[in-house]
Design a protein around this motif. Structure first.
Motif, PDB file in Angstrom:
ATOM      1  N   ARG A   1      -2.275  -1.594  -3.567  1.00  0.00           N
ATOM      2  CA  ARG A   1      -3.329  -0.467  -3.607  1.00  0.00           C
ATOM      3  C   ARG A   1      -2.388   0.781  -3.682  1.00  0.00           C
ATOM      4  O   ARG A   1      -1.394   1.556  -2.602  1.00  0.00           O
ATOM      5  CB  ARG A   1      -3.897  -0.348  -1.805  1.00  0.00           C
TER       6      ARG A   1
ATOM      7  N   GLU B   1       0.899  -1.137   0.062  1.00  0.00           N
ATOM      8  CA  GLU B   1       0.342  -0.225   0.154  1.00  0.00           C
ATOM      9  C   GLU B   1       1.196   1.004  -0.015  1.00  0.00           C
ATOM     10  O   GLU B   1       1.691   1.676   1.049  1.00  0.00           O
ATOM     11  CB  GLU B   1      -1.391  -0.421   1.460  1.00  0.00           C
TER      12      GLU B   1
ATOM     13  N   ILE C   1      -7.589   3.976  -4.621  1.00  0.00           N
ATOM     14  CA  ILE C   1      -8.610   4.635  -3.548  1.00  0.00           C
ATOM     15  C   ILE C   1      -8.139   6.365  -3.484  1.00  0.00           C
ATOM     16  O   ILE C   1      -7.175   6.749  -3.255  1.00  0.00           O
ATOM     17  CB  ILE C   1      -7.837   4.793  -2.152  1.00  0.00           C
TER      18      ILE C   1
ATOM     19  N   GLU D   1     -11.177   6.426 -11.053  1.00  0.00           N
ATOM     20  CA  GLU D   1     -11.163   5.478 -10.926  1.00  0.00           C
ATOM     21  C   GLU D   1     -11.181   4.579  -9.416  1.00  0.00           C
ATOM     22  O   GLU D   1     -10.686   3.812  -9.377  1.00  0.00           O
ATOM     23  CB  GLU D   1     -10.071   5.485 -10.938  1.00  0.00           C
ATOM     24  N   SER D   2     -11.995   5.881  -8.556  1.00  0.00           N
ATOM     25  CA  SER D   2     -11.504   5.531  -6.875  1.00  0.00           C
ATOM     26  C   SER D   2     -12.575   3.894  -6.802  1.00  0.00           C
ATOM     27  O   SER D   2     -14.079   4.403  -7.218  1.00  0.00           O
ATOM     28  CB  SER D   2     -11.940   6.370  -5.899  1.00  0.00           C
ATOM     29  N   GLY D   3     -12.265   3.226  -6.115  1.00  0.00           N
ATOM     30  CA  GLY D   3     -12.864   2.084  -5.562  1.00  0.00           C
ATOM     31  C   GLY D   3     -13.258   0.802  -6.345  1.00  0.00           C
ATOM     32  O   GLY D   3     -13.855  -0.291  -6.265  1.00  0.00           O
ATOM     33  N   VAL D   4     -12.616   0.623  -7.409  1.00  0.00           N
ATOM     34  CA  VAL D   4     -12.729  -0.065  -8.620  1.00  0.00           C
ATOM     35  C   VAL D   4     -11.575  -1.620  -7.754  1.00  0.00           C
ATOM     36  O   VAL D   4     -10.246  -1.566  -7.442  1.00  0.00           O
ATOM     37  CB  VAL D   4     -11.790   0.019 -10.029  1.00  0.00           C
ATOM     38  N   PRO D   5     -12.182  -2.168  -7.471  1.00  0.00           N
ATOM     39  CA  PRO D   5     -11.271  -4.358  -7.175  1.00  0.00           C
ATOM     40  C   PRO D   5     -10.590  -4.302  -7.494  1.00  0.00           C
ATOM     41  O   PRO D   5      -9.990  -4.176  -8.743  1.00  0.00           O
ATOM     42  CB  PRO D   5     -12.739  -4.703  -7.277  1.00  0.00           C
ATOM     43  N   GLY D   6      -8.960  -4.588  -6.564  1.00  0.00           N
ATOM     44  CA  GLY D   6      -7.695  -4.853  -8.007  1.00  0.00           C
ATOM     45  C   GLY D   6      -7.721  -6.312  -7.994  1.00  0.00           C
ATOM     46  O   GLY D   6      -8.379  -7.170  -7.334  1.00  0.00           O
TER      47      GLY D   6
ATOM     48  N   GLU E   1      -5.702  -1.311  -7.344  1.00  0.00           N
ATOM     49  CA  GLU E   1      -6.784  -0.899  -6.451  1.00  0.00           C
ATOM     50  C   GLU E   1      -6.254   0.441  -6.264  1.00  0.00           C
ATOM     51  O   GLU E   1      -5.229   0.854  -5.675  1.00  0.00           O
ATOM     52  CB  GLU E   1      -7.370  -1.229  -5.396  1.00  0.00           C
TER      53      GLU E   1
END
Length: 280
Positions: free
Chosen positions: A184, A136, A159, A173-178, A157
């Motif tokens: 992250r 992260e 955030i 693009e926030s919140g699109v699963p990786g 991902e």
């Protein structure tokens, strides 16, 4: 390649490893486009190790290892993302543009926190080919009467926690699963009379791979038609075959035209973004 078993049948994975070496050679300038296309066609047409071996024999081992065909099953390699989370420190921890610009792109290591600032200027933070110091990372962007673009590859991902005041902070693009194991990226910061954009884009190598995949599918369709004609023992009706080729060519032309228009729109959007940031 194994020289002691040249007649063994090659797999799709073997052909793909050879294609990867060719792509690397093209990027390094060891092959021109005509040689690359000729060898790539030979790669996807090859059926045995003996046919694959000469294709990369004159290419040195570069940033990727030359393909080696093993006669035994080996454990699957770790995923791509696991190899890109390296730990340690980043190769660059900050960037500043005051009435100018900055750029971070290519093979660089993103630290756990990267700070950037643009005042009457702009910057690009490109993570598509980057490694990551941790699973992260935080990319902090402050844009005052300027602009900063954060470019991430598909699979990561994102955030977004930044704020725009009389400006824009892109949250699309926030919140699109990786992907599993992917890092992250947390984008924070502040935009005042400026903008921070967050976009997903494929790398040039990935675009080339997709184009090659389409061409391989086209070659496989042609090979399948040849094998079908051989198994039936009779030729197709000339008019029907000509019509089918025309339809295939028309579909390929439409697909290429659509790809060119998409790339042109992307270039125009990037030009507008640069003008917005005041780079020109």
């Amino acid at each position: 390649m194994t020289d002691d078993a040249p007649e063994l049948r090659a797999s799709d994975a073997d052909r793909e490893r050879v294609a990867e070496v060719l792509r690397e050679a093209l990027a390094e300038g060891r092959l021109d486009m005509a040689e690359f296309e000729e060898r790539l066609d030979a790669t996807y047409s090859a059926r045995t190790y003996g046919e694959l071996a000469p294709i990369t024999r004159d290419l040195p081992v570069g940033t990727v290892a030359a393909p080696e065909v093993s006669m035994t099953k080996e454990p699957a390699a770790a995923g791509e993302w696991a190899g890109r989370i390296t730990g340690g420190d980043g190769s660059s921890s900050w960037a500043v543009a005051v009435m100018s610009g900055f750029e971070r792109k290519g093979r660089w290591t993103v630290p756990r926190r990267f700070n950037s600032f643009a005042f009457w200027g702009g910057g690009d933070i490109d993570l598509r080919e980057a490694n990551f110091a941790d699973g992260e990372v935080v990319v902090n962007c402050v844009a005052i009467m300027g602009g900063i673009d954060v470019i991430v590859p598909p699979g990561i991902e994102v955030i977004v926690r930044g704020v725009g005041v009389m400006g824009d902070f892109d949250h699309r693009e926030s919140g699109v699963p990786g992907d599993p194991g992917a890092p992250r990226v947390i984008v924070t910061g502040f935009a005042f009379w400026g903008g921070v954009g967050v976009r997903r884009k494929l790398t040039r190598a990935e675009k080339l791979r997709i184009r090659e995949e389409r061409r391989r599918e086209k070659l496989e369709r042609k090979a399948a038609r040849r094998e079908l004609r051989s198994s039936l023992g009779e030729s197709r009706d000339d008019l029907s075959e000509a019509h089918r080729r025309m339809l295939d060519g028309h579909r390929d032309m439409l697909r290429e035209h659509r790809d060119e228009r998409r790339e042109q729109r992307e270039l125009r959007r990037e030009e507008r973004d640069r003008r917005r940031r005041g780079e020109d």
